[in-house]
Scaffold this motif. Structure first.
Motif, PDB file in Angstrom:
ATOM      1  N   HIS A  26       0.965  -1.170   0.126  1.00 35.09           N
ATOM      2  CA  HIS A  26       0.240   0.033   0.025  1.00 35.09           C
ATOM      3  C   HIS A  26       0.800   1.081   0.030  1.00 35.09           C
ATOM      4  O   HIS A  26       0.480   2.413   0.139  1.00 35.09           O
ATOM      5  N   SER A  27       2.215   1.289  -0.101  1.00 34.45           N
ATOM      6  CA  SER A  27       3.167   2.284   0.298  1.00 34.45           C
ATOM      7  C   SER A  27       3.761   2.635  -1.160  1.00 34.45           C
ATOM      8  O   SER A  27       4.119   1.845  -1.986  1.00 34.45           O
ATOM      9  N   LEU A  28       4.462   3.996  -0.838  1.00 33.39           N
ATOM     10  CA  LEU A  28       5.237   4.198  -1.999  1.00 33.39           C
ATOM     11  C   LEU A  28       6.656   5.065  -1.295  1.00 33.39           C
ATOM     12  O   LEU A  28       6.347   5.745  -0.690  1.00 33.39           O
ATOM     13  N   GLU A  29       7.553   4.300  -1.896  1.00 35.09           N
ATOM     14  CA  GLU A  29       8.751   4.836  -1.077  1.00 35.09           C
ATOM     15  C   GLU A  29       9.995   4.779  -2.166  1.00 35.09           C
ATOM     16  O   GLU A  29      10.025   3.778  -2.922  1.00 35.09           O
ATOM     17  N   VAL A  57       6.016   1.495 -11.361  1.00 30.66           N
ATOM     18  CA  VAL A  57       6.027   1.777  -9.990  1.00 30.66           C
ATOM     19  C   VAL A  57       5.140   0.599  -9.293  1.00 30.66           C
ATOM     20  O   VAL A  57       4.029   0.295  -9.281  1.00 30.66           O
ATOM     21  N   PRO A  58       5.965  -0.317  -8.412  1.00 30.30           N
ATOM     22  CA  PRO A  58       5.136  -1.454  -7.669  1.00 30.30           C
ATOM     23  C   PRO A  58       4.041  -1.114  -6.919  1.00 30.30           C
ATOM     24  O   PRO A  58       3.919  -0.124  -6.237  1.00 30.30           O
ATOM     25  N   HIS A  59       2.991  -1.858  -7.461  1.00 28.01           N
ATOM     26  CA  HIS A  59       1.571  -1.820  -6.654  1.00 28.01           C
ATOM     27  C   HIS A  59       0.834  -0.325  -6.879  1.00 28.01           C
ATOM     28  O   HIS A  59      -0.212  -0.092  -6.015  1.00 28.01           O
ATOM     29  N   TRP A  60       1.392   0.436  -7.846  1.00 26.19           N
ATOM     30  CA  TRP A  60       0.717   1.802  -7.946  1.00 26.19           C
ATOM     31  C   TRP A  60       0.525   1.864  -9.507  1.00 26.19           C
ATOM     32  O   TRP A  60       1.570   1.560 -10.317  1.00 26.19           O
ATOM     33  N   ASP A  61      -0.635   2.326 -10.025  1.00 30.93           N
ATOM     34  CA  ASP A  61      -0.553   3.028 -11.439  1.00 30.93           C
ATOM     35  C   ASP A  61      -0.495   4.417 -11.573  1.00 30.93           C
ATOM     36  O   ASP A  61      -0.967   5.225 -10.534  1.00 30.93           O
ATOM     37  N   ASN A  82      -3.112   3.454  -5.705  1.00 30.10           N
ATOM     38  CA  ASN A  82      -2.629   2.088  -5.341  1.00 30.10           C
ATOM     39  C   ASN A  82      -3.495   0.809  -5.949  1.00 30.10           C
ATOM     40  O   ASN A  82      -4.642   0.783  -6.057  1.00 30.10           O
ATOM     41  N   THR A  83      -2.863  -0.118  -6.592  1.00 30.48           N
ATOM     42  CA  THR A  83      -3.645  -1.135  -7.109  1.00 30.48           C
ATOM     43  C   THR A  83      -3.939  -2.252  -6.266  1.00 30.48           C
ATOM     44  O   THR A  83      -4.765  -3.184  -6.609  1.00 30.48           O
ATOM     45  N   SER A 121       6.642  10.382  -0.537  1.00 31.09           N
ATOM     46  CA  SER A 121       6.391   8.966  -0.154  1.00 31.09           C
ATOM     47  C   SER A 121       5.293   9.010   0.648  1.00 31.09           C
ATOM     48  O   SER A 121       4.407  10.072   0.878  1.00 31.09           O
ATOM     49  N   ILE A 122       4.436   7.980   0.721  1.00 38.93           N
ATOM     50  CA  ILE A 122       3.474   7.560   1.238  1.00 38.93           C
ATOM     51  C   ILE A 122       3.783   6.162   2.107  1.00 38.93           C
ATOM     52  O   ILE A 122       3.988   4.919   1.414  1.00 38.93           O
ATOM     53  N   GLU A 123       3.336   6.275   3.262  1.00 38.39           N
ATOM     54  CA  GLU A 123       3.431   4.924   4.141  1.00 38.39           C
ATOM     55  C   GLU A 123       1.936   4.539   4.542  1.00 38.39           C
ATOM     56  O   GLU A 123       1.551   5.606   5.287  1.00 38.39           O
ATOM     57  N   VAL A 124       1.557   3.335   4.347  1.00 35.52           N
ATOM     58  CA  VAL A 124       0.526   2.913   5.285  1.00 35.52           C
ATOM     59  C   VAL A 124       0.627   1.907   6.174  1.00 35.52           C
ATOM     60  O   VAL A 124       1.574   1.074   6.007  1.00 35.52           O
ATOM     61  N   ARG A 125       0.066   2.040   7.351  1.00 36.40           N
ATOM     62  CA  ARG A 125       0.388   0.930   8.296  1.00 36.40           C
ATOM     63  C   ARG A 125      -0.893   0.530   9.018  1.00 36.40           C
ATOM     64  O   ARG A 125      -1.939   1.515   9.145  1.00 36.40           O
TER      65      ARG A 125
END
Length: 302
Positions: A38-41, A53-57, A84-85, A255-259
């Motif tokens: 779920h994150s972008l780093e 970009v892994p897991h993202w369009d 997020n895909t 960046s985007i971090e999801v926890r």
């Protein structure tokens, strides 16, 4: 007069205690590890040929580099997005996003938005909500740079909700003043290199809270607001959009971090605060302005 003074100070004290309790609540929620899907780093691009970009369009006018995703360049009438895909698989979550909005002109426009929605929008034509269609179903955090109603209350952060999809008209001409769940003034434009704005959005036990700060400037942290008793289903998507108009900014996601939030075993309970509440940190606009002048480069990078 003395009664009015006492009443005023009572209101201030109550507000301070409430702000402190909210801050303690946010900090005391158990936080899990960053969820990679779920994150972008950085580095963002893993396949230069596909610009993958892994897991993202990523689409529209958005461009991915190793260091950031530029949703729009500083050019007029641009629209970019990143979605997020992977559908969200956590009932309670925290989304932390770092970003820059900047240009050499003032004022800038239009803005950037973070979304949690039932359906990602990946169309070619931008909707009215910084690219999102008016009939979206979900919630949005809008970083609104341009002062459409000329009240001098922008840049501002506006949170809107349309969980059931019942609204299909939004008044951007008055900066959503009568439709926002809450809004706060926070100058998100032209922070210095290495000092991005950081959004911390938490959804826990049907309560949505938003805090804003920048990475380097200690005086910048602000509690923006909250929505209580809001139901946000799992299996929705995280995403970001941005648009420019006649005026423009670079809109860059760093960046985007999801926890996940809460106790992973069983249904999490809201922690009870114990002991003395910490003193709340109020957003000091004068101190923020002085620190921003110190850190801001003379000419922000394009």
């Amino acid at each position: 007069n003395s009664f009015c003074t006492l009443l005023m100070w009572s209101i201030v004290c109550v507000a301070a205690v409430v702000a402190a309790a909210r801050g303690l609540f946010a900090e005391s929620i158990p936080r899990g590890d960053v969820i990679p899907h779920h994150s972008l780093e950085p580095p963002f691009v893993h396949d230069w040929w596909e610009e993958g970009v892994p897991h993202w369009d990523v689409g529209g006018d958005a461009v991915a580099t190793n260091e950031m995703i530029r949703l729009t360049p500083q050019r007029a009438s641009r629209f970019g997005w990143a979605w997020n895909t992977q559908r969200n698989d956590n009932p309670w979550w925290e989304a932390k996003m770092q970003f820059f909005i900047r240009s050499r002109q003032n004022p800038g426009a239009d803005g950037l938005a973070f979304w949690y929605t039932q359906d990602p929008y990946k169309g070619r034509e931008p909707g009215p909500l910084f690219g999102m269609p008016a009939d979206f179903k979900g919630i949005g955090v809008l970083f609104d740079s341009y002062d459409n109603d000329h009240v001098r209350d922008n840049p501002a952060t506006v949170v809107i909700a349309n969980v059931r999809g019942e609204k299909n008209s939004w008044n951007m001409d008055n900066d959503l003043l009568d439709q926002a769940e809450f809004r706060c003034m926070f100058d998100h434009r032209n922070t210095a290199d290495g000092d991005p704005v950081e959004m911390v959005l938490q959804y826990f036990q049907r309560r949505l809270t938003l805090r804003l700060r920048t990475v380097l400037r200690s005086s910048s942290e602000a509690f923006c607001g909250e929505i209580s008793d809001i139901d946000l289903p799992m299996d929705w998507s995280f995403g970001v959009t941005a648009t420019t108009g006649a005026l423009s900014d670079n809109h860059d996601v760093v960046s985007i971090e999801v926890r996940p939030l809460g106790d992973p075993i069983g249904d999490p309970a809201i922690p009870q605060a114990e002991g003395r509440l910490p003193q709340p940190r109020q957003f000091d606009h004068d101190a923020d302005s002085k620190e921003k002048d110190y850190w801001r480069p003379k000419e922000p990078s394009e």
